[in-house]
Enzyme design. Structure first.
Site, mmCIF file in Angstrom:
data_model
loop_
_atom_site.group_PDB
_atom_site.id
_atom_site.type_symbol
_atom_site.label_atom_id
_atom_site.label_comp_id
_atom_site.label_asym_id
_atom_site.label_seq_id
_atom_site.Cartn_x
_atom_site.Cartn_y
_atom_site.Cartn_z
ATOM 1 N N LYS A 44 49.899 4.655 47.972
ATOM 2 C CA LYS A 44 49.219 3.506 48.512
ATOM 3 C C LYS A 44 50.011 2.946 49.565
ATOM 4 O O LYS A 44 49.553 2.462 50.712
ATOM 5 C CB LYS A 44 49.105 2.199 47.607
ATOM 6 C CG LYS A 44 47.713 2.656 46.680
ATOM 7 C CD LYS A 44 47.568 1.336 45.684
ATOM 8 C CE LYS A 44 46.187 1.231 45.223
ATOM 9 N NZ LYS A 44 46.053 0.015 44.508
ATOM 10 N N ASP A 55 41.536 -4.509 47.455
ATOM 11 C CA ASP A 55 41.944 -4.940 46.025
ATOM 12 C C ASP A 55 42.031 -6.344 46.145
ATOM 13 O O ASP A 55 41.609 -6.976 45.161
ATOM 14 C CB ASP A 55 43.150 -4.433 45.773
ATOM 15 C CG ASP A 55 43.410 -3.123 45.133
ATOM 16 O OD1 ASP A 55 42.405 -2.675 44.894
ATOM 17 O OD2 ASP A 55 44.471 -2.580 45.324
HETATM 18 P P1 NAP Z 1 53.790 -2.013 39.537
HETATM 19 O O1 NAP Z 1 53.788 -1.986 41.052
HETATM 20 O O2 NAP Z 1 54.694 -1.074 38.801
HETATM 21 O O3 NAP Z 1 54.438 -3.457 38.862
HETATM 22 C C1 NAP Z 1 54.623 -3.415 37.588
HETATM 23 C C2 NAP Z 1 54.827 -5.057 36.968
HETATM 24 O O4 NAP Z 1 54.924 -4.825 35.677
HETATM 25 C C3 NAP Z 1 56.231 -5.706 37.826
HETATM 26 O O5 NAP Z 1 55.950 -6.876 37.954
HETATM 27 C C4 NAP Z 1 57.074 -5.319 36.555
HETATM 28 O O6 NAP Z 1 58.327 -6.238 36.428
HETATM 29 C C5 NAP Z 1 56.229 -5.685 35.326
HETATM 30 N N1 NAP Z 1 56.624 -5.099 34.194
HETATM 31 C C6 NAP Z 1 56.788 -3.692 33.871
HETATM 32 N N2 NAP Z 1 56.982 -3.400 32.375
HETATM 33 C C7 NAP Z 1 57.424 -4.775 32.077
HETATM 34 C C8 NAP Z 1 58.141 -5.354 30.793
HETATM 35 N N3 NAP Z 1 58.519 -4.386 29.879
HETATM 36 N N4 NAP Z 1 58.051 -6.509 30.691
HETATM 37 C C9 NAP Z 1 57.848 -7.461 31.640
HETATM 38 N N5 NAP Z 1 57.254 -6.903 32.907
HETATM 39 C C10 NAP Z 1 57.149 -5.787 32.903
HETATM 40 O O7 NAP Z 1 52.299 -1.877 39.098
HETATM 41 P P2 NAP Z 1 51.036 -2.187 39.762
HETATM 42 O O8 NAP Z 1 50.620 -1.054 40.788
HETATM 43 O O9 NAP Z 1 51.177 -3.647 40.298
HETATM 44 O O10 NAP Z 1 49.912 -2.166 38.556
HETATM 45 C C11 NAP Z 1 49.830 -3.160 37.452
HETATM 46 C C12 NAP Z 1 48.669 -3.011 36.766
HETATM 47 O O11 NAP Z 1 47.558 -3.574 37.660
HETATM 48 C C13 NAP Z 1 48.323 -1.559 36.074
HETATM 49 O O12 NAP Z 1 47.927 -1.807 34.838
HETATM 50 C C14 NAP Z 1 47.019 -1.281 36.871
HETATM 51 O O13 NAP Z 1 46.235 -0.263 36.512
HETATM 52 C C15 NAP Z 1 46.206 -2.444 37.277
HETATM 53 N N6 NAP Z 1 45.367 -2.610 38.450
HETATM 54 C C16 NAP Z 1 44.371 -2.807 38.193
HETATM 55 C C17 NAP Z 1 43.287 -2.669 39.366
HETATM 56 C C18 NAP Z 1 41.938 -3.086 39.041
HETATM 57 O O14 NAP Z 1 40.880 -2.753 39.835
HETATM 58 N N7 NAP Z 1 41.512 -3.546 37.988
HETATM 59 C C19 NAP Z 1 43.765 -2.611 40.326
HETATM 60 C C20 NAP Z 1 45.221 -2.215 40.688
HETATM 61 C C21 NAP Z 1 46.001 -2.200 39.596
HETATM 62 P P3 NAP Z 1 59.597 -5.899 37.049
HETATM 63 O O15 NAP Z 1 59.528 -6.015 38.602
HETATM 64 O O16 NAP Z 1 60.491 -6.847 36.383
HETATM 65 O O17 NAP Z 1 59.789 -4.309 36.953
#
Ligand code: NAP
Length: 288
Positions: A73, A109
């Protein structure tokens, strides 16, 4: 009835790595079929090293456009002719539109996230939202909320990342009401009494880690707030179940998935998307 594939079929697809489990092909093919469009949507598994070559091939192959998912992305922005202001602010492209061999990048999004809020009777401008997480999904969520006038507090395990997100988004939305803090009982407790909406943008609780939750132990969920989970597998995460038990209204990520897809569909075809058919297709795909 199945899709017609012939010499006039136009293609769309999703570029990702991996893409095997994507629900988007089922969702968009159902929509093309429902509207009688001679189009087909295919999963495109592209290794990061091949992203430039794959994107450059879309126009010569006659694609009308594509979706872009993890891990491409952000990187895909360098492969396009132009990028919308929204995608620029979110720092990521999830939709490519191809017209006259020009590739334009969009991000649907934020619109996808915001659409289900009005169905719940929530007016974004009146909201104070607490957003858990500061990754890529959070950036789209906070941008959508802040642009609509909501006040947003972002809490993250790494609070510096939440503070950086506030700084970046203020460059694009100078009047935005944004604050940040740590994802701790204190960080959450500081705002919990005032919030109307809590959004989980972390992946904690997603299959196969259903026992995980972003919510600190011992902090009661405020029953007057709506709990909005971006995860859609499982349909109810541990966090969402906890919020429901506390008496809160809850929403999972499936309507957002469909609404961001509907927005992409309209960008490609110029037609309103058949949202209920797309929702049925992803619901069936998730059960399969
Ligand atoms: P990302 O960029 O990898 O961000 C992950 C986030 O989770 C960061 O804030 C990270 O915190 C936090 N995190 C990870 N492990 C953690 C832990 N053990 N304890 C506390 N915080 C933790 O991921 P993303 O792309 O934003 O996606 C996140 C979620 O959104 C996924 O489940 C994805 O499937 C979902 N999503 C859904 C849609 C939809 O259409 N419904 C669209 C987009 C995304 P740190 O910064 O401290 O590492």
């Amino acid at each position: 009835m199945s899709l017609r594939i012939d010499g006039r079929t136009r293609l769309a697809g999703i570029l990702g790595y991996p893409v095997e489990h994507s629900l988007s092909p089922a969702m968009h093919n159902a929509a093309f079929l429902a509207l009688g469009l001679n189009c087909a949507y295919v999963p495109l598994s592209v290794h990061p090293e091949q992203l430039g070559a794959a994107v450059a091939g879309l126009a010569p192959l006659g694609f009308i456009g594509a979706n872009v998912t993890i891990p491409h992305k952000e990187a895909v922005t360098a492969c396009l002719d132009e990028i919308s202001a929204e995608a620029l602010a979110i720092g990521a492209v999830n939709t490519i539109v191809i017209r006259d061999e020009r590739l334009s990048g969009y991000n649907t999004d934020a619109v996808g996230f915001m659409a289900p809020l009005s169905d719940l009777g929530l007016r974004a401008a009146d909201l104070h939202a607490l957003v858990l997480g500061a990754g890529g999904a959070a950036r789209a969520v906070v941008y959508g909320l802040a642009r609509a006038g909501a006040a947003v507090t972002i809490v993250n395990r790494n609070p510096d990342r939440a503070a950086s997100l506030v700084d970046v988004l203020r460059e694009h939305l100078p009047a935005a009401r944004l604050a940040s803090g740590p994802l701790t009982p204190e960080g959450i407790g500081a705002v919990l009494q005032d919030v109307d909406l809590v959004v989980n943008t972390t992946a904690l609780g997603m299959t196969p880690h259903e026992n995980a939750s972003p919510w600190p132990n011992g902090v009661p969920f405020p029953r007057r707030a709506v709990a909005y989970e971006l995860i859609y597998t499982p349909a109810e995460t541990r966090w969402l179940a906890m919020a429901r038990s506390a008496g809160a209204r809850t929403l999972n990520g499936l309507p957002m998935l469909v609404q961001q897809g509907a927005e992409s569909f309209t960008l490609w075809t110029g037609q309103p998307a058949p949202v209920s058919i797309m929702l049925e297709a992803v619901s069936n795909g998730r059960r399969a």
